[in-house]
Design a protein around this motif. Structure first.
Motif, PDB file in Angstrom:
ATOM      1  N   GLY A 259      44.390   5.596 -21.717  1.00  0.00           N
ATOM      2  CA  GLY A 259      44.904   6.956 -21.602  1.00  0.00           C
ATOM      3  C   GLY A 259      43.887   8.032 -21.944  1.00  0.00           C
ATOM      4  N   GLU A 260      42.697   7.622 -22.398  1.00  0.00           N
ATOM      5  CA  GLU A 260      41.659   8.631 -22.669  1.00  0.00           C
ATOM      6  C   GLU A 260      41.116   9.171 -21.347  1.00  0.00           C
ATOM      7  OE1 GLU A 260      38.407   8.486 -25.958  1.00  0.00           O
ATOM      8  OE2 GLU A 260      37.498   7.626 -24.167  1.00  0.00           O
ATOM      9  N   LEU A 261      40.841  10.467 -21.308  1.00  0.00           N
ATOM     10  CA  LEU A 261      40.169  11.062 -20.146  1.00  0.00           C
ATOM     11  C   LEU A 261      38.939  11.802 -20.667  1.00  0.00           C
ATOM     12  CD1 LEU A 261      40.350  11.606 -17.021  1.00  0.00           C
ATOM     13  CD2 LEU A 261      41.293  13.836 -17.644  1.00  0.00           C
ATOM     14  N   VAL A 262      37.764  11.346 -20.257  1.00  0.00           N
ATOM     15  CA  VAL A 262      36.520  11.960 -20.722  1.00  0.00           C
ATOM     16  C   VAL A 262      36.116  13.036 -19.713  1.00  0.00           C
ATOM     17  CG1 VAL A 262      34.136  11.529 -21.412  1.00  0.00           C
ATOM     18  CG2 VAL A 262      35.863   9.737 -21.718  1.00  0.00           C
ATOM     19  N   VAL A 263      35.788  14.213 -20.214  1.00  0.00           N
ATOM     20  CA  VAL A 263      35.400  15.336 -19.362  1.00  0.00           C
ATOM     21  C   VAL A 263      33.993  15.772 -19.766  1.00  0.00           C
ATOM     22  CG1 VAL A 263      35.954  17.686 -18.626  1.00  0.00           C
ATOM     23  CG2 VAL A 263      37.811  16.117 -19.259  1.00  0.00           C
ATOM     24  N   GLY A 264      33.037  15.599 -18.845  1.00  0.00           N
ATOM     25  CA  GLY A 264      31.665  15.942 -19.224  1.00  0.00           C
ATOM     26  C   GLY A 264      30.926  16.582 -18.074  1.00  0.00           C
ATOM     27  N   ALA A 265      29.841  17.059 -18.358  1.00  0.00           N
ATOM     28  CA  ALA A 265      29.205  17.404 -19.623  1.00  0.00           C
ATOM     29  C   ALA A 265      28.287  18.594 -19.351  1.00  0.00           C
ATOM     30  CB  ALA A 265      28.393  16.225 -20.149  1.00  0.00           C
TER      31      ALA A 265
END
Ligand code: FAD
Length: 374
Positions: A259-265
């Motif tokens: 469920g983690e959503l990484v937004v980069g960068a």
């Protein structure tokens, strides 16, 4: 044969694991392993990007690492008994303006010419893949053979594999590299030394700051700051890793199974500053929202900033230096997670007495064409 590795980021740890797998004895020295760029990283394993368009050797290195990745993580997961979160279910690039549509078209032609599988998608096809996309998504490009890995799980698995294969981890800071005609090990901040037959410097953007190095052997590795966000939902918010191209730059959105959503960068050249700024957050959230309007409803989990290691020519430095028994594994800039597999194999080959594999040869630290070393 005892190898001392300075730096326990993804590059130093992967090198340690592959060297142990070759039967070498290994000590990794790092005050806080897997805590810097490798901890912040999104872990995207994307198709050849703009940095690689015009650099054939780098593209070959990238493709070698990409082909090696599945067996690399499979073996690591087996040895360590841990998941790396590796997924090879595609990376989807979406264009939100006409400039981006043209960029994707160019990328598609490039991929075709270089045997990289990508599929051009209409706006409707993009939304069929991801119904949450904004109406302004105009088209896309799906790279079905790419994906992502979770760098935090990857480095945890590497640490477990190193322990299982009998490697030693010293949690101290190296002050100096010991050089007496050849590299003989390192001096520790806490007192004492670690000696070895060969010493590998993999301390990211701090590599050239180590004491005891003769001038010119290690080029300046500049820190390139990246701010990155982690959001959370109950289940996967996106089906696959996505890059949104808007306003001449990209935002990437990397979903994890939990469920983690990484937004980069962000990309910022501000020396060793790692301040998280209001502007950095606004930039990331603004771009993420342009691609996925519903992103604003997700729970905020974490924001961090870390420093990518950039060499003078933005290409990695892999292999022996002009100082006998001193090797480098650094300068991987924005694709170190992607390149850790091929880098570790190349170093392990040299450390066990072999040649630098063909794909890695242009990245020898004594190349003298901008690497600056030697
Ligand atoms: P680091 O991870 O920085 O590790 C260097 C290590 O050296 C540290 O653990 C540090 O403690 C240690 N060290 C420093 N000084 C000393 C000393 N004196 N003694 C002992 N140890 C020392 N790459 C990708 O492929 N895909 C991505 O999606 C991606 N996203 C990124 C997003 C962000 C925000 C950032 C910052 C980077 C991203 N990257 C990505 C790039 C990637 O993270 C780096 O290229 C890679 O992590 C570099 O690994 P490293 O081991 O060289 O450096």
């Amino acid at each position: 044969m005892h190898i001392v590795i300075v730096g326990g980021g993804v590059i130093g740890l992967a090198t340690a694991w592959r060297a142990l797998a070759q039967g070498l004895a290994v000590t990794v020295v790092d005050p806080e392993p897997a805590s810097r760029a490798s901890y912040a990283s999104a872990g995207m394993l994307p198709p050849a990007n703009e940095q690689l368009y015009d650099d054939e050797p780098l593209r070959r290195l990238y493709l070698a690492s990409r082909d090696r990745y599945p067996s690399f993580v499979a073996e690591l997961e087996e040895v360590s008994g841990r998941s790396t979160g590796h997924r090879r279910d595609g990376v989807l690039d979406v264009a939100l303006d006409t400039v981006a549509v043209a960029d994707l078209d160019r990328a598609h032609r490039f991929h075709k010419a270089h045997g990289i599988r990508t599929e051009a998608l209409t706006a409707e096809e993009c939304r069929a893949y991801e119904p949450r996309f904004a109406p302004s998504v105009r088209g896309g490009l799906l790279a079905p053979d790419d994906g992502a890995v979770d760098p935090r799980r990857l480095t945890a698995a590497l640490l477990a594999a190193i322990e299982r294969l009998g490697g030693t981890l010293v949690t101290d800071r190296v002050t100096d590299v010991l050089i007496e005609g050849r590299a003989t090990g390192v001096r520790l901040a806490g007192g004492g030394t670690v000696t070895g037959d060969r010493t590998v410097l993999a301390a990211g953007c701090w590599t050239h700051l180590l004491g005891g190095l003769p001038p010119g052997v290690v080029p300046q590795i500049r820190p390139v700051k990246g701010q990155i966000l982690r959001l959370r939902s109950d289940g996967p918010f996106l089906h696959r890793t996505t890059r949104g191209l808007v306003g001449g730059s990209a935002v990437y959105l990397v979903p994890r199974a939990d469920g983690e959503l990484v937004v980069g960068a962000t990309y910022e050249e501000l020396g060793y500053d790692t301040t998280v700024t209001a502007g950095g957050l606004a930039e990331l959230l603004g771009k993420a929202r342009a691609v996925l309007p519903e992103v604003t409803g997700l729970a905020f989990a974490e924001v961090s900033a870390a420093l990518r290691p950039g060499s003078p020519d933005d290409r990695p430095l892999i292999g022996a230096t002009s100082v006998p028994d001193l090797l480098l594994a650094t300068g991987h800039f924005r694709i170190g997670v992607q390149l850790c597999a091929v880098t570790a194999d190349a170093l392990a080959a040299v450390l066990s007495g072999g040649e630098l594999p063909e794909a890695a040869r242009p990245f020898s630290p004594v190349r003298g064409d901008g690497g600056g070393a030697g």
